[in-house]
Motif scaffolding. Structure first.
Motif, PDB file in Angstrom:
ATOM      1  N   UNK A  19       0.822  -1.264   0.033  1.00  0.00           N
ATOM      2  CA  UNK A  19       0.010  -0.134  -0.015  1.00  0.00           C
ATOM      3  C   UNK A  19       0.757   1.155   0.031  1.00  0.00           C
ATOM      4  N   UNK A  20       0.134   2.294   0.370  1.00  0.00           N
ATOM      5  CA  UNK A  20       0.842   3.711   0.331  1.00  0.00           C
ATOM      6  C   UNK A  20       1.064   3.792   1.638  1.00  0.00           C
ATOM      7  N   UNK A  21       2.058   5.174   1.953  1.00  0.00           N
ATOM      8  CA  UNK A  21       2.419   5.485   3.240  1.00  0.00           C
ATOM      9  C   UNK A  21       2.258   6.922   3.269  1.00  0.00           C
ATOM     10  N   UNK A  22       1.870   7.456   4.429  1.00  0.00           N
ATOM     11  CA  UNK A  22       1.843   8.840   4.777  1.00  0.00           C
ATOM     12  C   UNK A  22       3.111   9.024   5.822  1.00  0.00           C
ATOM     13  N   UNK A  23       4.013  10.025   5.483  1.00  0.00           N
ATOM     14  CA  UNK A  23       5.116  10.162   6.519  1.00  0.00           C
ATOM     15  C   UNK A  23       5.160  11.746   6.533  1.00  0.00           C
ATOM     16  N   UNK A  24       5.380  12.078   7.966  1.00  0.00           N
ATOM     17  CA  UNK A  24       5.688  13.422   8.157  1.00  0.00           C
ATOM     18  C   UNK A  24       7.071  13.456   8.965  1.00  0.00           C
ATOM     19  N   UNK A  25       8.001  14.321   8.816  1.00  0.00           N
ATOM     20  CA  UNK A  25       9.368  14.496   9.396  1.00  0.00           C
ATOM     21  C   UNK A  25       9.697  15.807   9.881  1.00  0.00           C
ATOM     22  N   UNK A  26      10.170  15.906  10.698  1.00  0.00           N
ATOM     23  CA  UNK A  26      10.696  17.289  11.321  1.00  0.00           C
ATOM     24  C   UNK A  26      11.900  17.342  11.620  1.00  0.00           C
TER      25      UNK A  26
END
Length: 160
Positions: A85-92
């Motif tokens: 599937x897909x991924x949703x990623x947030x990085x700071x």
């Protein structure tokens, strides 16, 4: 794709920020880039080993937030890919404050390390430090926030 010059520096905050990507899982070999920023090297104008990036790891089993400054690794925070599937990623990124969340999961963080404040280019769909490492999959959405979002915001942004 890449953005350089004032098209990049006019919106980029060098001291803190948040990257977000909704994408298919990287397909292929190691260190494939989703998005990131880099500093041009003096010798050829291309990217150097000073960057902030969301990319795959060395065996393409994890997505990582990878931060380098002064050609030295400052933070690498991995998340194992889902089976499909897909991924949703947030990085700071912010000095001594790095964090990543994927698919609404609890935030993983690292509280030590510096960042390069001379970033001058933004890359989408490839590694920010070489001409190789293309994603080989689709990108549905990217976002950039010129501040460090809270951990709760990272989870909310990546939740399905």
């Amino acid at each position: 794709a890449g953005i350089k010059g004032t098209n990049f520096t006019d919106f980029y905050n060098a001291t803190e920020g948040t990257f977000f990507i909704d994408s298919g899982i990287a397909q292929g070999s190691s260190y494939l880039g989703y998005l990131g920023t880099g500093t041009s090297s003096a010798s050829d104008g291309g990217p150097s080993n000073n960057f902030n990036s969301i990319m795959s790891d060395n065996d393409n089993s994890d997505v990582i937030l990878n931060i380098w400054d002064n050609s030295a690794e400052q933070a690498t925070i991995p998340f194992a890919y889902p089976a499909s599937g897909n991924i949703k990623v947030a990085g700071v990124y912010k000095t001594n404050d790095f964090a990543i969340s994927m698919n609404g999961s609890a935030v993983s963080s690292d509280s030590s390390g510096s960042i390069d404040t001379n970033q001058d280019q933004f890359w989408i769909g490839r590694r920010p430090y070489s001409a190789n490492g293309y994603l080989n999959n689709s990108i549905k959405k990217i976002s950039y926030y010129n501040k460090r979002l809270t951990n709760d915001q990272l989870q909310g942004l990546t939740a399905w």
